[in-house]
Scaffold this active site. Structure first.
Site, PDB file in Angstrom:
ATOM      1  N   LYS A  13       0.835  -1.215   0.000  1.00 47.76           N
ATOM      2  CA  LYS A  13       0.000   0.000   0.000  1.00 47.76           C
ATOM      3  C   LYS A  13       0.871   1.266   0.000  1.00 47.76           C
ATOM      4  O   LYS A  13       0.650   2.170  -0.796  1.00 47.76           O
ATOM      5  CB  LYS A  13      -0.941   0.018   1.227  1.00 47.76           C
ATOM      6  CG  LYS A  13      -1.926  -1.136   1.253  1.00 47.76           C
ATOM      7  CD  LYS A  13      -2.861  -1.044   2.442  1.00 47.76           C
ATOM      8  CE  LYS A  13      -2.170  -1.116   3.773  1.00 47.76           C
ATOM      9  NZ  LYS A  13      -1.484  -2.394   4.046  1.00 47.76           N
ATOM     10  N   ARG A  88      -9.490   0.833   8.627  1.00 49.66           N
ATOM     11  CA  ARG A  88      -9.023  -0.538   8.879  1.00 49.66           C
ATOM     12  C   ARG A  88     -10.038  -1.321   9.685  1.00 49.66           C
ATOM     13  O   ARG A  88      -9.772  -2.469  10.038  1.00 49.66           O
ATOM     14  CB  ARG A  88      -7.729  -0.474   9.670  1.00 49.66           C
ATOM     15  CG  ARG A  88      -6.486  -0.843   8.870  1.00 49.66           C
ATOM     16  CD  ARG A  88      -5.321  -0.654   9.793  1.00 49.66           C
ATOM     17  NE  ARG A  88      -4.134  -1.316   9.459  1.00 49.66           N
ATOM     18  CZ  ARG A  88      -3.047  -0.708   8.968  1.00 49.66           C
ATOM     19  NH1 ARG A  88      -3.083   0.546   8.628  1.00 49.66           N
ATOM     20  NH2 ARG A  88      -1.953  -1.384   8.804  1.00 49.66           N
ATOM     21  N   ARG A 127      11.401  -5.669   4.684  1.00 46.24           N
ATOM     22  CA  ARG A 127      11.119  -4.233   4.449  1.00 46.24           C
ATOM     23  C   ARG A 127      12.149  -3.348   5.159  1.00 46.24           C
ATOM     24  O   ARG A 127      12.502  -3.584   6.296  1.00 46.24           O
ATOM     25  CB  ARG A 127       9.717  -3.899   4.949  1.00 46.24           C
ATOM     26  CG  ARG A 127       9.448  -2.388   4.927  1.00 46.24           C
ATOM     27  CD  ARG A 127       7.997  -2.066   4.943  1.00 46.24           C
ATOM     28  NE  ARG A 127       7.285  -2.542   6.104  1.00 46.24           N
ATOM     29  CZ  ARG A 127       5.961  -2.468   6.248  1.00 46.24           C
ATOM     30  NH1 ARG A 127       5.212  -1.926   5.284  1.00 46.24           N
ATOM     31  NH2 ARG A 127       5.380  -2.919   7.329  1.00 46.24           N
ATOM     32  N   ARG A 160      11.361  -1.492  10.624  1.00 46.56           N
ATOM     33  CA  ARG A 160      10.294  -1.140  11.561  1.00 46.56           C
ATOM     34  C   ARG A 160      10.227  -2.133  12.714  1.00 46.56           C
ATOM     35  O   ARG A 160      10.370  -3.332  12.511  1.00 46.56           O
ATOM     36  CB  ARG A 160       8.944  -1.100  10.823  1.00 46.56           C
ATOM     37  CG  ARG A 160       8.744   0.201  10.071  1.00 46.56           C
ATOM     38  CD  ARG A 160       7.534   0.193   9.195  1.00 46.56           C
ATOM     39  NE  ARG A 160       6.332  -0.373   9.783  1.00 46.56           N
ATOM     40  CZ  ARG A 160       5.130  -0.335   9.208  1.00 46.56           C
ATOM     41  NH1 ARG A 160       4.997   0.254   8.029  1.00 46.56           N
ATOM     42  NH2 ARG A 160       4.083  -0.879   9.794  1.00 46.56           N
ATOM     43  N   ARG A 171      -0.415  -9.017  13.439  1.00 43.43           N
ATOM     44  CA  ARG A 171      -1.008  -8.045  12.499  1.00 43.43           C
ATOM     45  C   ARG A 171      -1.854  -8.754  11.443  1.00 43.43           C
ATOM     46  O   ARG A 171      -2.879  -8.226  11.011  1.00 43.43           O
ATOM     47  CB  ARG A 171       0.101  -7.217  11.851  1.00 43.43           C
ATOM     48  CG  ARG A 171       0.719  -6.250  12.859  1.00 43.43           C
ATOM     49  CD  ARG A 171       2.078  -5.769  12.424  1.00 43.43           C
ATOM     50  NE  ARG A 171       2.017  -4.937  11.261  1.00 43.43           N
ATOM     51  CZ  ARG A 171       3.037  -4.749  10.431  1.00 43.43           C
ATOM     52  NH1 ARG A 171       4.174  -5.369  10.630  1.00 43.43           N
ATOM     53  NH2 ARG A 171       2.902  -3.935   9.409  1.00 43.43           N
TER      54      ARG A 171
HETATM   55  P1  ADP Z   1       2.142  -1.887   3.170  1.00 39.81           P
HETATM   56  O1  ADP Z   1       2.162  -0.375   3.151  1.00 39.81           O
HETATM   57  O2  ADP Z   1       0.926  -2.463   2.516  1.00 39.81           O
HETATM   58  O3  ADP Z   1       2.377  -2.454   4.540  1.00 39.81           O
HETATM   59  P2  ADP Z   1       4.711  -1.644   1.787  1.00 39.81           P
HETATM   60  O4  ADP Z   1       4.398  -0.730   0.635  1.00 39.81           O
HETATM   61  O5  ADP Z   1       5.458  -1.066   2.931  1.00 39.81           O
HETATM   62  O6  ADP Z   1       3.364  -2.395   2.296  1.00 39.81           O
HETATM   63  O7  ADP Z   1       5.504  -2.910   1.178  1.00 39.81           O
HETATM   64  C1  ADP Z   1       5.987  -3.951   2.019  1.00 39.81           C
HETATM   65  C2  ADP Z   1       7.341  -4.442   1.503  1.00 39.81           C
HETATM   66  O8  ADP Z   1       7.142  -5.116   0.263  1.00 39.81           O
HETATM   67  C3  ADP Z   1       8.359  -3.331   1.238  1.00 39.81           C
HETATM   68  O9  ADP Z   1       9.639  -3.782   1.634  1.00 39.81           O
HETATM   69  C4  ADP Z   1       8.291  -3.130  -0.278  1.00 39.81           C
HETATM   70  O10 ADP Z   1       9.547  -2.708  -0.799  1.00 39.81           O
HETATM   71  C5  ADP Z   1       7.941  -4.523  -0.772  1.00 39.81           C
HETATM   72  N1  ADP Z   1       7.103  -4.519  -1.964  1.00 39.81           N
HETATM   73  C6  ADP Z   1       6.105  -3.659  -2.272  1.00 39.81           C
HETATM   74  N2  ADP Z   1       5.555  -3.987  -3.457  1.00 39.81           N
HETATM   75  C7  ADP Z   1       6.213  -5.098  -3.893  1.00 39.81           C
HETATM   76  C8  ADP Z   1       6.121  -5.931  -5.057  1.00 39.81           C
HETATM   77  N3  ADP Z   1       5.218  -5.678  -6.012  1.00 39.81           N
HETATM   78  N4  ADP Z   1       6.972  -6.975  -5.164  1.00 39.81           N
HETATM   79  C9  ADP Z   1       7.878  -7.231  -4.199  1.00 39.81           C
HETATM   80  N5  ADP Z   1       8.034  -6.493  -3.088  1.00 39.81           N
HETATM   81  C10 ADP Z   1       7.213  -5.436  -2.938  1.00 39.81           C
HETATM   82  P1  AMP Z   2       0.966   0.626   8.767  1.00 45.15           P
HETATM   83  O1  AMP Z   2       2.124   1.567   8.585  1.00 45.15           O
HETATM   84  O2  AMP Z   2      -0.194   1.009   7.922  1.00 45.15           O
HETATM   85  O3  AMP Z   2       1.375  -0.815   8.616  1.00 45.15           O
HETATM   86  O4  AMP Z   2       0.454   0.819  10.285  1.00 45.15           O
HETATM   87  C1  AMP Z   2       1.309   0.513  11.372  1.00 45.15           C
HETATM   88  C2  AMP Z   2       0.490   0.372  12.643  1.00 45.15           C
HETATM   89  O5  AMP Z   2      -0.167   1.622  12.954  1.00 45.15           O
HETATM   90  C3  AMP Z   2      -0.642  -0.644  12.609  1.00 45.15           C
HETATM   91  O6  AMP Z   2      -0.206  -1.974  12.863  1.00 45.15           O
HETATM   92  C4  AMP Z   2      -1.560  -0.117  13.718  1.00 45.15           C
HETATM   93  O7  AMP Z   2      -1.054  -0.417  15.008  1.00 45.15           O
HETATM   94  C5  AMP Z   2      -1.447   1.393  13.507  1.00 45.15           C
HETATM   95  N1  AMP Z   2      -2.471   1.876  12.550  1.00 45.15           N
HETATM   96  C6  AMP Z   2      -2.260   2.419  11.320  1.00 45.15           C
HETATM   97  N2  AMP Z   2      -3.421   2.745  10.737  1.00 45.15           N
HETATM   98  C7  AMP Z   2      -4.397   2.377  11.606  1.00 45.15           C
HETATM   99  C8  AMP Z   2      -5.825   2.416  11.575  1.00 45.15           C
HETATM  100  N3  AMP Z   2      -6.503   2.904  10.522  1.00 45.15           N
HETATM  101  N4  AMP Z   2      -6.499   1.953  12.658  1.00 45.15           N
HETATM  102  C9  AMP Z   2      -5.868   1.472  13.729  1.00 45.15           C
HETATM  103  N5  AMP Z   2      -4.538   1.375  13.814  1.00 45.15           N
HETATM  104  C10 AMP Z   2      -3.796   1.822  12.764  1.00 45.15           C
END
Ligand code: ADP
Ligand code: AMP
Length: 217
Positions: A13, A88, A127, A160, A171
């Site tokens: 995302k 969420r 990541r 992270r 999660r």
């Molecule tokens: P989210 O915001 O949904 O938690 P991220 O955008 O942070 O996910 O992506 C999670 C991990 O996956 C990151 O390390 C990113 O570089 C990697 N990633 C994102 N898109 C792809 C893809 N299409 N193929 C492989 N790795 C990806």
């Molecule tokens: P993310 O960066 O989107 O993976 O979010 C990291 C963490 O922030 C999540 O695991 C939750 O603990 C908190 N968080 C982010 N967005 C929300 C949401 N919309 N509602 C509740 N908790 C959230």
């Protein structure tokens, strides 16, 4: 356009939000990023949110909804936005609909990034995020040319705290219990577009932009 990105943690995302938001010229609003900024600044909101984030749990709805209400009231969000990580839960989605209705608008579309659990675990485990510009990298799938250093801005990368194996497992359970029902919620509104989020990042972006176009975006 007013857009929402949903999908499990690690679906991509944050990665896609940056490209999609730039493409349609709206601000990207990530609740995870806002919570993390509050945690690193040590604000009362950050102190409260950290307890939940470290446990892999969702921050309570009331706290999260109030934070988003304040953010959407800022001037840059009046003509559109891309929400990454919010809503969420179904109560958050209901609150967002109400908030937008009060502002005289509504959501246009919800993009669901679809990817299986094994891939999500691989993505989250590798990541890395840049401390300087926030760009998201991956040690294997999107590696920097120098280990631990951002190719875009030269700052240091970090892993992270919530990307540890046991927190990831929590999660995913939270996602299945509380967030997955949004697929039905937005499906019933006719606003949901499922995007295959596997394969190269660029291919997923093309599919997402095509998804927007097919709905007039
Ligand atoms: P989210 O915001 O949904 O938690 P991220 O955008 O942070 O996910 O992506 C999670 C991990 O996956 C990151 O390390 C990113 O570089 C990697 N990633 C994102 N898109 C792809 C893809 N299409 N193929 C492989 N790795 C990806
Ligand atoms: P993310 O960066 O989107 O993976 O979010 C990291 C963490 O922030 C999540 O695991 C939750 O603990 C908190 N968080 C982010 N967005 C929300 C949401 N919309 N509602 C509740 N908790 C959230």
């Amino acid at each position: 356009m007013r857009l929402v990105l949903v999908g499990p943690p690690g679906a991509g995302k944050g990665t896609q939000a940056e490209f999609i938001a730039a493409h349609i010229a709206v601000p990207k609003i990530s609740t995870g990023d806002i919570f993390r900024a509050n945690v690193s600044q040590g604000t009362p909101l950050g102190v409260e949110a950290k307890r939940y984030m470290d446990a892999g749990q969702l921050v309570p709805d009331e706290v999260t909804i109030n934070m988003v209400r304040d953010r959407l009231a800022e001037a840059d969000a009046t003509d559109g936005f891309l929400l990454d990580g919010f809503p969420r839960t179904v109560p958050q989605a209901v609150a967002l609909d109400k908030l937008l209705a009060d502002m005289g608008g509504m959501l246009d579309l919800v993009l669901e990034l679809v990817v299986d659990d094994d891939e999500v675990i691989r993505r989250l485990s590798g990541r890395r995020t840049c401390r300087g510009c926030g760009k998201i990298w991956h040690v294997e799938f999107d590696a920097t040319s120098r280990e631990g250093i951002c190719d875009r801005c030269g700052a240091e990368l970090f892993q992270r705290d919530d990307d540890k194996a046991e927190t990831i497992a929590n999660r995913l359970v939270e996602y299945a219990d509380k967030t997955a029902p949004l697929v039905d919620y937005y499906g019933a509104q006719g606003k949901l577009v499922g995007i295959d989020a596997t394969g190269p990042v660029e291919d997923v972006t093309v599919r997402a932009i095509d998804g927007l176009r097919s709905y007039g975006g």
